[in-house]
Design an enzyme around this catalytic site. Structure first.
Site, PDB file in Angstrom:
ATOM      1  N   GLY A  22       0.781  -1.241   0.000  1.00 39.25           N
ATOM      2  CA  GLY A  22       0.000   0.000   0.000  1.00 39.25           C
ATOM      3  C   GLY A  22       0.807   1.283   0.000  1.00 39.25           C
ATOM      4  N   ARG A  75     -15.478 -15.381  -8.929  1.00 36.39           N
ATOM      5  CA  ARG A  75     -15.201 -13.945  -8.937  1.00 36.39           C
ATOM      6  C   ARG A  75     -16.458 -13.098  -8.736  1.00 36.39           C
ATOM      7  NH1 ARG A  75     -11.728 -12.095 -13.810  1.00 36.39           N
ATOM      8  NH2 ARG A  75     -12.488 -13.896 -14.943  1.00 36.39           N
ATOM      9  N   LEU A 103     -10.354  -8.426 -12.438  1.00 30.77           N
ATOM     10  CA  LEU A 103     -11.766  -8.091 -12.239  1.00 30.77           C
ATOM     11  C   LEU A 103     -12.602  -8.579 -13.419  1.00 30.77           C
ATOM     12  CD1 LEU A 103     -11.032  -4.511 -10.940  1.00 30.77           C
ATOM     13  CD2 LEU A 103     -12.018  -6.377  -9.580  1.00 30.77           C
ATOM     14  N   HIS A 119      -0.182   1.320 -12.983  1.00 27.94           N
ATOM     15  CA  HIS A 119       0.575   0.183 -13.505  1.00 27.94           C
ATOM     16  C   HIS A 119       2.042   0.604 -13.668  1.00 27.94           C
ATOM     17  CE1 HIS A 119       1.237  -3.570 -15.652  1.00 27.94           C
ATOM     18  NE2 HIS A 119       1.972  -2.870 -16.500  1.00 27.94           N
ATOM     19  N   ASP A 155      -4.820  -4.304 -17.993  1.00 23.65           N
ATOM     20  CA  ASP A 155      -3.902  -3.158 -18.125  1.00 23.65           C
ATOM     21  C   ASP A 155      -4.200  -2.331 -19.385  1.00 23.65           C
ATOM     22  OD1 ASP A 155      -2.624  -3.896 -15.761  1.00 23.65           O
ATOM     23  OD2 ASP A 155      -1.309  -5.273 -16.805  1.00 23.65           O
TER      24      ASP A 155
HETATM   25  C1  GRF Z   1       2.779  -0.913  -7.709  1.00 19.30           C
HETATM   26  O1  GRF Z   1       3.962  -1.075  -8.447  1.00 19.30           O
HETATM   27  C2  GRF Z   1       1.611  -0.738  -8.649  1.00 19.30           C
HETATM   28  O2  GRF Z   1       1.940  -0.053  -9.820  1.00 19.30           O
HETATM   29  C3  GRF Z   1       1.241  -2.153  -8.985  1.00 19.30           C
HETATM   30  O3  GRF Z   1       1.427  -2.863  -7.775  1.00 19.30           O
HETATM   31  C4  GRF Z   1       2.386  -2.196  -6.971  1.00 19.30           C
HETATM   32  C5  GRF Z   1       1.728  -1.913  -5.660  1.00 19.30           C
HETATM   33  O4  GRF Z   1       2.585  -1.346  -4.734  1.00 19.30           O
HETATM   34  N1  GRF Z   1      -0.083  -2.218  -9.531  1.00 19.30           N
HETATM   35  P1  GRF Z   1       2.018  -0.742  -3.396  1.00 19.30           P
HETATM   36  O5  GRF Z   1       1.170  -1.807  -2.730  1.00 19.30           O
HETATM   37  O6  GRF Z   1       1.222   0.477  -3.734  1.00 19.30           O
HETATM   38  O7  GRF Z   1       3.233  -0.410  -2.579  1.00 19.30           O
END
Ligand code: GRF
Length: 225
Positions: A22, A75, A103, A119, A155
């Site tokens: 997070g 799901r 999702l 991403h 993505d």
């Molecule tokens: C990040 O690199 C984000 O782009 C990808 O997953 C990672 C999550 O990192 N979707 P965090 O949990 O926000 O530290």
């Protein structure tokens, strides 16, 4: 609380979906701690219990919920449970921040134009997983990160902001990933602010940024630090 400082406008009610550490969530929490930031995070939902991201939310006094995909048979019921929590908290907009479940089209359609993701690559290059490893293997000189509206394909979706990040000699996936992550923490709050202020409009499946004095925002190329 609930009103953008000094404007009388109400804040956009956002739910954040996470699966882990997070750090992007933290960047959003920090941005929201400014009264002028037009967003209120109403709930953080994780599909994994005991992750650091939940701690971050609790520390910021944001309601949390764990909705584990393992507790549901498929799901659809899993996502129905997520939708229920989002509804309980009157969420109008959803941010994916390291949410590691694919999702369904039906979830994505329900939140059409109200669901964004971050991403760690310059989409549409390097979709999927193990991005930094693949970037290094390909020998590309620049990578980066993208905040985009979510569409059913993985993505995929209209791009709001991207940041370019150099790939340097000697980079390992971890070193490169940490460099990209720094830029992620910059662009996610920026993109969310643009959306909340209705300045990121989708026209023909591309995002047009309106009324910003700094159109270069959309091609942020942050320096180190
Ligand atoms: C990040 O690199 C984000 O782009 C990808 O997953 C990672 C999550 O990192 N979707 P965090 O949990 O926000 O530290």
């Amino acid at each position: 609380m609930g009103v953008v400082g000094g404007t009388g406008r109400t804040k956009l009610k956002v739910g954040v979906l996470i699966s882990g550490g997070g750090t992007n969530l933290q960047a959003l929490i920090d941005a929201c701690s400014e009264n002028s930031f037009p967003v209120e995070i109403c709930v953080v939902i994780s599909n994994v219990a005991d992750v650091k991201g939940l701690e971050r939310a609790e520390k910021a006094n944001i309601p949390t919920a764990v909705v584990s995909h393992k507790d549901y048979n498929g799901r659809e019921p899993f996502e129905a449970a997520i939708n229920e929590v989002l509804a309980q908290h009157k969420v109008k907009f959803v941010c994916l921040a390291g949410f590691m479940r694919i999702l369904t089209d039906s979830f994505v359609r329900k939140w059409h134009d109200r669901l964004i993701n971050i991403h760690p690559s310059l989409l549409p290059a390097f979709k999927g997983l193990h991005i930094h490893e693949r970037v290094i293997d390909e020998g590309v000189r620049f990578t980066g990160c993208t905040v985009h509206f979510v569409r059913p394909a993985m993505d995929d979706g209209p791009i709001i902001i991207q940041a370019a990040v150099p790939v340097l000699p000697g980079d390992t996936p971890d070193i490169l990933g940490a460099r990209v992550l720094k830029s992620e923490h910059k662009i996610y709050p920026m993109a969310l602010k643009l959306v909340a202020e209705n300045k990121a409009r989708i026209v023909g499946e591309k995002v047009v940024l309106l009324g910003t004095e700094t159109p270069e925002l959309a091609l942020l190329n942050p320096c180190e630090g």
